[in-house]
Design an enzyme around this catalytic site. Structure first.
Site, PDB file in Angstrom:
ATOM      1  N   HIS A 182       0.828  -1.203   0.000  1.00 49.30           N
ATOM      2  CA  HIS A 182       0.000   0.000   0.000  1.00 49.30           C
ATOM      3  C   HIS A 182       0.870   1.263   0.000  1.00 49.30           C
ATOM      4  O   HIS A 182       0.462   2.296  -0.535  1.00 49.30           O
ATOM      5  CB  HIS A 182      -0.919   0.029   1.233  1.00 49.30           C
ATOM      6  CG  HIS A 182      -1.995  -1.005   1.206  1.00 49.30           C
ATOM      7  ND1 HIS A 182      -1.790  -2.280   1.666  1.00 49.30           N
ATOM      8  CD2 HIS A 182      -3.278  -0.949   0.774  1.00 49.30           C
ATOM      9  CE1 HIS A 182      -2.908  -2.978   1.523  1.00 49.30           C
ATOM     10  NE2 HIS A 182      -3.820  -2.194   0.982  1.00 49.30           N
ATOM     11  N   ASP A 251      -4.862  -5.621  -8.081  1.00 51.62           N
ATOM     12  CA  ASP A 251      -5.000  -4.947  -6.805  1.00 51.62           C
ATOM     13  C   ASP A 251      -5.095  -3.453  -7.126  1.00 51.62           C
ATOM     14  O   ASP A 251      -4.893  -3.026  -8.270  1.00 51.62           O
ATOM     15  CB  ASP A 251      -3.812  -5.274  -5.889  1.00 51.62           C
ATOM     16  CG  ASP A 251      -4.164  -5.172  -4.406  1.00 51.62           C
ATOM     17  OD1 ASP A 251      -5.216  -4.571  -4.079  1.00 51.62           O
ATOM     18  OD2 ASP A 251      -3.401  -5.692  -3.574  1.00 51.62           O
TER      19      ASP A 251
END
Length: 345
Positions: A182, A251
């Site tokens: 992330h 993702d």
């Protein structure tokens, strides 16, 4: 006949659709919506939000990350799901009971998500815990690849019992790196044979059971210099060697681990070229608009096949089901259970 969908999955600002979002969802490049905690008040509100979305576009694929533990967007009015490591602990002590609980947990999750109006949750996590990854940790069933296979298979069976698709993540395994994709681009430097014999095992053995797969924003330098989600080599292995025939979701292309591929348009083009069917673009509306622009004229039937196609259960009627009551009680008890020393080593 299954109709094609656009390849872009977007997020929303809040718990209700805005006028601008209604217009955006009508764009043909949009194929789905993913909900986050900011979109959620309780299960009934989510059901209303999903209904409002379907009034705008009935064909959109509606998804959420509802794994259990710390990754659980819808809490109020639904079962408090434990982290999957709690089920792994049950399996280590009593395998038969652990497998049954994993299957029942998948079923309960599928029934509750269906009752909320959703098509799928991005679950199960098939990463193998190694003690290195803070972003995976107790989201994983186990540090033993075969335990992940057994529990993952049972969980998938439960989802299918509920009529819901299973999306395994994060191919070929995010558990062997410390960095969080992330906020950074993790690099896994282990030899390919080590990855194949450890992290890749659940995906290899469960590929035929999965309806969807989400690759990791991780570089596995012994095999490719590109992150797996942008790698035709990795996604080619998934399709050809592992025989996976379902939908590949990128993702989130806004994550730091995706920036290696360039600006939003370049990321979208790289993910599609690698073999992704649907692109998630979250928490960055400008990037999402750029990705939509890059995806003009592109669609695919694979995501549409994951729509929930049964009569949806009633949220208020779930407690009348004996299987739900038994599973709810067990999962809530596990959610309150302290982490064991074996899981912190």
């Amino acid at each position: 006949m299954t109709q094609p969908l656009g390849p872009v999955m977007l997020d929303l600002e809040g718990p209700k659709l805005t006028a601008a979002e209604k217009r955006l969802l009508l764009e043909p490049t949009v194929g789905g919506v993913i909900l986050f905690a900011r979109n959620v008040e309780n299960g009934y509100q989510v059901r209303q939000l999903c209904s409002d979305i379907r009034r705008v576009r009935a064909d959109l694929l509606l998804a959420v990350d509802q794994e259990g533990g710390r990754v659980q967007r819808i809490k109020e009015g639904l079962t408090r799901l434990p982290a999957m490591a709690r089920i792994g602990e049950c399996y280590r002590t009593t395998p038969e009971e652990g497998l049954l609980l994993a299957k029942d947990a998948g079923w309960l999750l599928g029934m509750e998500m269906a009752a909320c109006g959703l098509d799928l949750s991005f679950a199960p996590v098939l990463d193998v815990e190694s003690g290195l990854s803070s972003v995976i940790g107790d989201r994983s069933f186990s540090s033993d690849p075969q335990h992940v296979v057994q529990l993952g298979s049972a969980f998938i069976q439960g989802l299918h019992d509920a009529g819901m698709a299973a999306v395994g993540k994060h191919f070929p395994g995010h558990g062997g790196v410390a960095a969080d994709s992330h906020v950074a681009l993790p690099v896994d430097d282990r030899p390919l044979e080590v990855i194949k014999q450890h992290d890749l095992v659940p995906f290899t053995q469960l590929a035929s059971q999965l309806d969807g797969v989400m690759p990791a924003h991780v570089i596995y330098s012994a095999f490719d210099t590109r992150p797996a989600g942008f790698s035709p080599t990795w996604l080619g292995m998934l399709r050809e060697s592992l025989g996976f025939k379902g939908c590949v979701f990128s993702d989130d292309l806004s994550m730091a681990g995706a920036h290696e591929a360039g600006d939003p348009k370049a990321r979208a083009q790289a993910a599609l070229a690698a073999g992704c069917d649907m692109l998630l673009v979250c928490n960055d509306r400008a990037a999402a608009l750029d990705v939509m622009d890059a995806c003009q004229g592109i669609n695919t039937k694979r995501p549409a096949k994951l729509r929930y196609s049964r009569a949806r259960p009633d949220l208020d009627a779930l407690s009348a089901l004996g299987r739900w009551r038994r599973t709810h009680a067990k999962l809530e008890a596990l959610a309150d259970k302290p982490q064991t020393s074996a899981e912190t080593e």
